[in-house]
Write a protein that holds these residues in place. Structure first.
Motif, PDB file in Angstrom:
ATOM      1  N   TRP A 100      13.914  11.506   4.571  1.00 55.40           N
ATOM      2  CA  TRP A 100      14.971  10.657   5.142  1.00 55.40           C
ATOM      3  C   TRP A 100      16.343  11.054   4.595  1.00 55.40           C
ATOM      4  N   TRP A 101      16.371  11.318   3.270  1.00 57.00           N
ATOM      5  CA  TRP A 101      17.661  11.641   2.640  1.00 57.00           C
ATOM      6  C   TRP A 101      17.984  13.133   2.694  1.00 57.00           C
ATOM      7  N   GLY A 102      17.120  13.911   3.336  1.00 56.91           N
ATOM      8  CA  GLY A 102      17.396  15.344   3.507  1.00 56.91           C
ATOM      9  C   GLY A 102      17.398  16.122   2.204  1.00 56.91           C
ATOM     10  N   GLY A 144      14.708   4.765  -7.573  1.00 50.29           N
ATOM     11  CA  GLY A 144      13.565   5.652  -7.812  1.00 50.29           C
ATOM     12  C   GLY A 144      13.745   6.979  -7.091  1.00 50.29           C
ATOM     13  N   THR A 145      14.111   6.916  -5.822  1.00 52.89           N
ATOM     14  CA  THR A 145      14.331   8.148  -5.052  1.00 52.89           C
ATOM     15  C   THR A 145      15.501   8.938  -5.631  1.00 52.89           C
ATOM     16  N   ALA A 146      16.533   8.215  -6.074  1.00 56.91           N
ATOM     17  CA  ALA A 146      17.703   8.897  -6.653  1.00 56.91           C
ATOM     18  C   ALA A 146      17.294   9.684  -7.899  1.00 56.91           C
ATOM     19  N   TRP A 147      16.403   9.088  -8.694  1.00 51.24           N
ATOM     20  CA  TRP A 147      15.934   9.775  -9.909  1.00 51.24           C
ATOM     21  C   TRP A 147      15.182  11.046  -9.521  1.00 51.24           C
ATOM     22  N   VAL A 148      14.292  10.939  -8.553  1.00 54.41           N
ATOM     23  CA  VAL A 148      13.499  12.103  -8.115  1.00 54.41           C
ATOM     24  C   VAL A 148      14.423  13.182  -7.537  1.00 54.41           C
ATOM     25  N   ALA A 149      15.345  12.766  -6.694  1.00 48.25           N
ATOM     26  CA  ALA A 149      16.249  13.723  -6.047  1.00 48.25           C
ATOM     27  C   ALA A 149      17.068  14.482  -7.094  1.00 48.25           C
ATOM     28  N   LYS A 150      17.554  13.755  -8.085  1.00 48.84           N
ATOM     29  CA  LYS A 150      18.376  14.399  -9.124  1.00 48.84           C
ATOM     30  C   LYS A 150      17.536  15.398  -9.921  1.00 48.84           C
ATOM     31  N   ALA A 151      16.312  14.979 -10.283  1.00 49.40           N
ATOM     32  CA  ALA A 151      15.441  15.873 -11.056  1.00 49.40           C
ATOM     33  C   ALA A 151      15.141  17.136 -10.257  1.00 49.40           C
ATOM     34  N   THR A 175       6.952  -8.515  -5.133  1.00 49.38           N
ATOM     35  CA  THR A 175       7.262  -7.477  -4.159  1.00 49.38           C
ATOM     36  C   THR A 175       6.914  -6.094  -4.701  1.00 49.38           C
ATOM     37  N   SER A 176       7.198  -5.088  -3.900  1.00 51.08           N
ATOM     38  CA  SER A 176       6.783  -3.719  -4.230  1.00 51.08           C
ATOM     39  C   SER A 176       8.018  -2.818  -4.281  1.00 51.08           C
ATOM     40  N   LEU A 177       7.814  -1.527  -4.150  1.00 51.90           N
ATOM     41  CA  LEU A 177       8.923  -0.563  -4.232  1.00 51.90           C
ATOM     42  C   LEU A 177       9.979  -0.894  -3.185  1.00 51.90           C
ATOM     43  N   ILE A 178      11.214  -1.053  -3.625  1.00 56.69           N
ATOM     44  CA  ILE A 178      12.298  -1.455  -2.720  1.00 56.69           C
ATOM     45  C   ILE A 178      13.070  -0.197  -2.290  1.00 56.69           C
ATOM     46  N   TYR A 179      13.309  -0.065  -0.989  1.00 60.84           N
ATOM     47  CA  TYR A 179      14.090   1.086  -0.503  1.00 60.84           C
ATOM     48  C   TYR A 179      15.040   0.619   0.590  1.00 60.84           C
ATOM     49  N   GLY A 180      16.083   1.386   0.770  1.00 55.73           N
ATOM     50  CA  GLY A 180      17.019   1.141   1.855  1.00 55.73           C
ATOM     51  C   GLY A 180      17.287   2.437   2.586  1.00 55.73           C
ATOM     52  N   LEU A 181      17.923   2.337   3.740  1.00 55.31           N
ATOM     53  CA  LEU A 181      18.217   3.541   4.526  1.00 55.31           C
ATOM     54  C   LEU A 181      19.705   3.868   4.517  1.00 55.31           C
ATOM     55  N   GLU A 182      20.493   3.013   3.871  1.00 53.42           N
ATOM     56  CA  GLU A 182      21.929   3.281   3.804  1.00 53.42           C
ATOM     57  C   GLU A 182      22.361   3.664   2.396  1.00 53.42           C
ATOM     58  N   PHE A 186       5.105   7.835   0.063  1.00 57.21           N
ATOM     59  CA  PHE A 186       6.400   7.143   0.123  1.00 57.21           C
ATOM     60  C   PHE A 186       7.532   8.062  -0.348  1.00 57.21           C
ATOM     61  N   GLY A 187       7.288   8.731  -1.486  1.00 55.89           N
ATOM     62  CA  GLY A 187       8.327   9.610  -2.035  1.00 55.89           C
ATOM     63  C   GLY A 187       8.715  10.696  -1.039  1.00 55.89           C
TER      64      GLY A 187
END
Ligand SMILES: NC(=O)c1ccc[n+]([C@@H]2O[C@H](COP(=O)([O-])OP(=O)(O)OC[C@H]3O[C@@H](n4cnc5c(N)ncnc54)[C@H](OP(=O)(O)O)[C@@H]3O)[C@@H](O)[C@H]2O)c1
Length: 273
Positions: A225-227, A159-166, A147-154, A218-219
């Protein structure tokens, strides 16, 4: 009722998979340090004796082995030895083994990849996952889900959490425009795992979203999506293709023909949310 054991109930994937599995099957799960529901079996996959003992006592019909991401301590051992232990244990009790693997077993020079394309990992994580696939394939009743990059909407993916925090800390972040992937909605991947638990398909299957996009695209979709508005330190750029696999698009044609589970791409998932 079919008995399913999920390893890594506390993983990002596992936390979505366990509740869905429990609606369909008699479900048990393992954890290592964190137990989201307090009902898991603590197990170190590197510990052969513990793995054999737990599986022998639970006697599952199906094992869904999710443990083995690139974020775990002692990564190569967890992936390779852990998979060897789980495969041996599945063999002892005659369980079907559904194993979660990754698109980065490929070198990224020739996507979209089909199931029969030779693997050629570039980095340690890819090499460990490729070695684990070889072990799993020795067990007759197996399926390897790449499979590939896994994401959810809830719940935000790691990966996104790491980017958002940085970004929130105003650290520089580069999103790569040359790394192509087929991000998969976590609900899709869970449904496919559960469908494959009771099919008799054996071998490798590419299960991912049908829309390919760059990690940058994607990022940005995920940040929207997460604002996450803080983007002063965000840039788009190229990665080193010798070090990081670039084009790891997966051909999902076989999965689309085999599964009832639809494989929507990111834009379709976001549009229907
Ligand atoms: N995330 C992605 O974008 C992605 C992409 C392609 C493929 N995959 C594959 O999908 C699967 C799940 O990935 P994920 O990102 O959801 O995982 P994750 O969130 O990083 O979770 C890691 C899991 O490994 C467990 N663990 C760590 N060390 C362990 C040990 N020694 N023994 C037993 N368990 C141990 C952790 O348990 P505790 O939390 O209890 O310590 C946790 O459940 C992996 O096989 C990965 O290769 C993921």
């Amino acid at each position: 009722m079919t008995k399913v054991l999920i390893t890594g109930g506390s993983s990002y994937l596992g936390q979505h998979l366990v509740p869905l599995a429990a609606d369909l099957y008699e479900t048990q799960y393992t954890v290592y340090r964190h137990d989201p529901w307090g009902q898991g079996f603590r197990m170190n996959v590197r510990d052969e004796t513990a793995v054999m003992r737990l599986v022998a006592s639970l006697r599952p019909d199906v094992i869904i082995h999710t443990v083995g991401s690139n974020r775990v301590e002692k990564m190569a051992q967890v992936i390779e030895q852990g998979t060897r232990n789980m495969t041996a244990a599945a063999g002892e009790v005659g369980a079907r083994l559904v194993h979660v693997s990754t698109d980065v077993v490929f070198d990224g020079h020739g996507g979209p990849y089909r199931e029969e394309d030779p693997v050629s990992p570039l980095h340690g994580y890819g090499r460990a996952k490729a070695a684990a696939e070889v072990v799993v394939a020795q067990h007759t009743d197996h399926v390897i889900i790449r499979t590939s990059l896994i994401y959810g909407l809830e719940r935000m993916d790691r990966g996104t959490a790491w980017v958002a925090k940085a970004l929130q800390m105003r650290h520089p972040v580069t999103l790569f425009t040359d790394q192509l992937r087929n991000p998969v909605w976590v609900n899709t991947l869970c449904q496919a795992c559960l469908e494959l638990a009771s099919l008799d398909y054996r071998g490798i299957l590419h299960v991912a979203g049908e829309q390919a996009m760059s990690r940058a695209e994607f990022g940005l979709r995920m940040l929207d999506w997460w604002g996450i508005g803080e983007r002063d330190t965000l840039q788009l750029g190229l990665s080193d293709p010798q070090e990081w696999p670039a084009d790891c698009r997966l051909d999902v044609g076989r999965a689309k023909a085999l599964l009832l589970t639809p494989l929507p791409g990111v834009d379709t998932v976001l549009k229907s949310a």
